[in-house]
Motif scaffolding. Structure first.
Motif, PDB file in Angstrom:
ATOM      1  N   UNK A   1     146.078  58.117  88.161  1.00  0.00           N
ATOM      2  CA  UNK A   1     146.068  59.134  87.103  1.00  0.00           C
ATOM      3  C   UNK A   1     144.563  59.784  86.900  1.00  0.00           C
ATOM      4  N   UNK A   2     143.366  59.035  87.244  1.00  0.00           N
ATOM      5  CA  UNK A   2     142.040  59.607  87.154  1.00  0.00           C
ATOM      6  C   UNK A   2     142.024  60.461  88.053  1.00  0.00           C
ATOM      7  N   UNK A   3     142.326  60.541  89.458  1.00  0.00           N
ATOM      8  CA  UNK A   3     142.505  61.678  90.080  1.00  0.00           C
ATOM      9  C   UNK A   3     143.259  62.984  89.858  1.00  0.00           C
TER      10      UNK A   3
ATOM     11  N   UNK B   1     135.738  61.203  79.970  1.00  0.00           N
ATOM     12  CA  UNK B   1     136.702  60.022  79.516  1.00  0.00           C
ATOM     13  C   UNK B   1     136.492  59.153  79.879  1.00  0.00           C
ATOM     14  N   UNK B   2     135.902  58.802  81.118  1.00  0.00           N
ATOM     15  CA  UNK B   2     135.743  57.452  81.843  1.00  0.00           C
ATOM     16  C   UNK B   2     134.671  56.862  80.776  1.00  0.00           C
TER      17      UNK B   2
ATOM     18  N   UNK C   1     136.780  50.132  77.879  1.00  0.00           N
ATOM     19  CA  UNK C   1     137.712  49.206  78.600  1.00  0.00           C
ATOM     20  C   UNK C   1     137.622  49.603  80.169  1.00  0.00           C
ATOM     21  N   UNK C   2     137.685  50.904  80.559  1.00  0.00           N
ATOM     22  CA  UNK C   2     137.574  51.244  81.961  1.00  0.00           C
ATOM     23  C   UNK C   2     136.211  50.693  82.452  1.00  0.00           C
ATOM     24  N   UNK C   3     135.124  51.257  81.610  1.00  0.00           N
ATOM     25  CA  UNK C   3     133.826  50.945  82.082  1.00  0.00           C
ATOM     26  C   UNK C   3     133.598  49.371  82.266  1.00  0.00           C
ATOM     27  N   UNK C   4     134.269  48.626  81.457  1.00  0.00           N
ATOM     28  CA  UNK C   4     133.868  47.000  81.458  1.00  0.00           C
ATOM     29  C   UNK C   4     134.979  46.598  82.631  1.00  0.00           C
ATOM     30  N   UNK C   5     135.857  47.241  83.175  1.00  0.00           N
ATOM     31  CA  UNK C   5     136.925  46.880  84.371  1.00  0.00           C
ATOM     32  C   UNK C   5     136.014  47.430  85.623  1.00  0.00           C
ATOM     33  N   UNK C   6     135.032  47.908  85.335  1.00  0.00           N
ATOM     34  CA  UNK C   6     134.445  48.555  86.804  1.00  0.00           C
ATOM     35  C   UNK C   6     134.552  49.940  87.209  1.00  0.00           C
ATOM     36  N   UNK C   7     135.103  50.825  86.322  1.00  0.00           N
ATOM     37  CA  UNK C   7     135.258  52.180  86.634  1.00  0.00           C
ATOM     38  C   UNK C   7     133.930  52.757  86.259  1.00  0.00           C
ATOM     39  N   UNK C   8     133.505  53.654  87.226  1.00  0.00           N
ATOM     40  CA  UNK C   8     132.310  54.597  86.725  1.00  0.00           C
ATOM     41  C   UNK C   8     132.533  55.996  86.908  1.00  0.00           C
ATOM     42  N   UNK C   9     131.963  56.582  86.072  1.00  0.00           N
ATOM     43  CA  UNK C   9     131.984  57.965  86.051  1.00  0.00           C
ATOM     44  C   UNK C   9     131.566  58.701  87.286  1.00  0.00           C
ATOM     45  N   UNK C  10     130.636  58.141  87.976  1.00  0.00           N
ATOM     46  CA  UNK C  10     130.256  58.781  89.222  1.00  0.00           C
ATOM     47  C   UNK C  10     131.105  58.599  90.480  1.00  0.00           C
ATOM     48  N   UNK C  11     132.228  57.760  90.156  1.00  0.00           N
ATOM     49  CA  UNK C  11     133.226  57.684  91.110  1.00  0.00           C
ATOM     50  C   UNK C  11     133.940  58.702  91.257  1.00  0.00           C
ATOM     51  N   UNK C  12     134.018  59.760  90.361  1.00  0.00           N
ATOM     52  CA  UNK C  12     134.991  60.903  90.457  1.00  0.00           C
ATOM     53  C   UNK C  12     134.538  61.967  91.347  1.00  0.00           C
TER      54      UNK C  12
END
Length: 104
Positions: A71-73, A87-88, A93-104
């Motif tokens: 969905x993020x892709x 958005x990230x 909640x996304x940040x706490x679960x390990x998603x980083x805006x730098x991953x996009x």
């Protein structure tokens, strides 16, 4: 999940749209652009909701990480990397679960 148009459907839709553009007044064109922007914003909000609904299932339901990544892709493809990163960053909640805006 949204349905995909066939190439024939896309071609027909574009021809109809071009026919409209050829005869539309400046005011009608402005209204159409405004309508398209509203539709785009609505699509973005719907995608955000889909992602946010999946977050509670991370590490509970199988494939939840994959679903969110897909969905993020899709968000990045349809609305751009910067809007997706924003958005990230804004979603704790996304940040706490390990998603980083730098991953996009």
């Amino acid at each position: 999940m949204s349905a995909q148009l066939t190439p024939e459907q896309k071609e027909k839709m574009m021809a109809e749209f071009q026919a409209f553009i050829d005869v539309a007044t400046a005011e009608q064109k402005e209204e159409m652009l405004s309508f398209l922007e509203e539709m785009k914003e609505c699509a973005f909000e719907n995608l955000k909701e889909e992602i946010e609904e999946e977050i509670p299932y991370i590490d509970i339901k199988p494939y939840s990480h994959n679903i969110i990544n897909l969905q993020l892709n899709r968000m990045a493809k349809d609305f751009g990397d910067e809007k997706t990163k924003e958005f990230i960053r804004e979603n704790e909640d996304l940040m706490a679960k390990g998603w980083a805006s730098s991953a996009i």
